[in-house]
Design an enzyme around this catalytic site. Structure first.
Site, short mmCIF file in Angstrom:
data_model
loop_
_atom_site.label_atom_id
_atom_site.label_comp_id
_atom_site.label_asym_id
_atom_site.label_seq_id
_atom_site.Cartn_x
_atom_site.Cartn_y
_atom_site.Cartn_z
N ASP A 17 0.59 -4.21 -4.89
CA ASP A 17 0.34 -3.00 -4.11
C ASP A 17 -1.15 -2.96 -3.75
O ASP A 17 -1.92 -2.15 -4.26
CB ASP A 17 0.73 -1.78 -4.94
CG ASP A 17 0.81 -0.51 -4.11
OD1 ASP A 17 0.70 -0.61 -2.87
OD2 ASP A 17 1.00 0.56 -4.69
N GLU A 92 2.80 -0.86 8.11
CA GLU A 92 3.29 0.49 8.34
C GLU A 92 3.14 0.94 9.79
O GLU A 92 2.11 0.73 10.43
CB GLU A 92 2.54 1.45 7.42
CG GLU A 92 3.15 2.82 7.35
CD GLU A 92 3.16 3.35 5.93
OE1 GLU A 92 3.51 4.53 5.78
OE2 GLU A 92 2.82 2.62 4.99
N LYS A 128 7.26 -0.97 7.86
CA LYS A 128 7.29 0.13 6.90
C LYS A 128 7.35 1.46 7.65
O LYS A 128 6.51 1.73 8.52
CB LYS A 128 6.05 0.05 6.02
CG LYS A 128 6.19 0.58 4.63
CD LYS A 128 4.96 0.18 3.81
CE LYS A 128 5.03 0.70 2.41
NZ LYS A 128 3.77 0.42 1.69
N THR A 152 9.59 3.90 3.13
CA THR A 152 8.64 4.34 2.11
C THR A 152 8.60 5.86 2.02
O THR A 152 9.35 6.56 2.71
CB THR A 152 7.24 3.77 2.43
OG1 THR A 152 6.36 4.02 1.34
CG2 THR A 152 6.67 4.36 3.71
N PHE A 174 9.11 6.31 -4.81
CA PHE A 174 7.84 6.51 -5.49
C PHE A 174 8.05 7.11 -6.87
O PHE A 174 8.78 8.09 -7.02
CB PHE A 174 6.95 7.44 -4.65
CG PHE A 174 6.24 6.75 -3.51
CD1 PHE A 174 6.80 5.66 -2.87
CD2 PHE A 174 5.02 7.20 -3.08
CE1 PHE A 174 6.15 5.02 -1.82
CE2 PHE A 174 4.34 6.58 -2.03
CZ PHE A 174 4.91 5.48 -1.40
#
Length: 313
Positions: A17, A92, A128, A152, A174
């Site tokens: 990450d 993203e 993403k 996400t 998450f």
């Protein structure tokens, strides 16, 4: 005894990450995942100074806007990262497009095209998208075109069900942000097996495996290695370099917690748009964390544009 990280890799695909080139080289993850916060940090590091200077000078000469230069920089960073991992790099779509399906699809296509022009095939990329209803619909369209998507900012079962129904390749539920919400609200600290973020991912994993859903579950947003170890066996886990190093330094036995054969047989959940919107509205945590996450990513994108504008000046 092998390190906890080595043991984890035997049962789970480990993803970094981070956009930190040195950390990726050292930790050798399969994939790496990015978001606007990570890209902003990467572009302020010495490792990307040459790329930043090159793209800003070229953009200035061509009269490009900060937005266009930010796009080029994102592709440049992603291209660099794609050469460091054997798997995929997540890139993203702009957070401010999270409620616009058509614009999200158009931006995703532009990202894939730009990567291909840089010699990075779509097989190396996850697009993403935020797990809004509109983002999930965009993923459904893109998946139909052979563009794999990572959904996400996922905080609840309704989002996970809708993503599965759309045929998303991967979801990133998450953990830490869910835990943060309940820790702040209830004023308590959670052990790994009572941690609401951990329990959320476990329930999503169970639902997917119970129903033969092929979408990859990738736990994200960890606050400590206890949360990571409590999800050992999850399809994938995206972990910060600091926690990866902590796991690598530990040599305690690591027990597998999640496995497809242990799925409890949860029934499939029907999920219309009305069902989705009501379930999300009824979940205070998921509503707050989804909207807050979108705002945070957009704020970092705006910081990036400001940084570029200052360099152009």
């Amino acid at each position: 005894m092998a390190s906890s990280l080595s043991q984890l890799r035997e049962m789970t695909t480990v993803v970094a990450d981070t956009g930190d080139v040195d950390a990726i080289r050292a930790l050798k993850p399969i994939d790496c995942t990015t978001n606007p916060s990570i890209i902003l940090k990467a572009l302020q590091s010495p490792a990307f100074e040459a790329l930043v200077t090159k793209e800003i000078e070229a953009g200035k000469a061509a009269g490009k806007s900060p937005e266009d230069i930010a796009f080029a920089l994102t592709i440049g960073v992603g291209t660099e990262l794609a050469g460091l991992v054997p798997g995929k790099v997540s890139t993203e779509v702009d957070a401010n497009l999270s409620f616009n399906t058509e614009a999200s699809v158009a931006k995703a296509r532009a990202l894939v095209k730009a990567y291909e022009e840089n010699g990075v095939g779509r097989e190396k990329i996850f697009i993403k998208l935020a797990s809004t209803w509109e983002g999930i619909r965009a993923a459904e369209i893109l998946q139909g075109e052979g563009i794999e998507c990572n959904l996400t900012l996922l905080f609840c079962m309704a989002q996970a069900v809708a993503c599965a129904d759309a045929g998303a390749s991967l979801i990133s539920p998450f953990v830490g942000r869910i835990t943060d919400f309940y820790a702040a609200r209830d004023g308590k600290t959670f052990g790994p097996d009572e941690d609401p973020g951990v329990l959320s991912v476990r329930s999503i994993y169970d639902y997917y495996k119970s129903n033969g859903i092929n979408t990859i579950v990738m736990g994200a947003s960890f606050r400590n290695i206890g949360q990571v170890k409590a999800l050992a066996g999850c399809d994938r886990l995206t972990i910060s370099p600091a926690l990866l190093e902590e796991l690598d330094a530990e040599d305690a036995p690591l027990e597998r917690v999640l496995a497809p054969e242990n799925a409890s047989g949860v029934a499939k959940i029907p999920m219309s748009e009305a069902d989705f919107r009501w379930a999300l509205n009824a979940d205070e945590m998921a509503t707050e964390k989804l909207s807050g996450g979108i705002r945070q990513f957009d704020a970092d994108h705006q910081k990036l544009l400001k940084l570029i504008a200052e360099r152009l000046a």
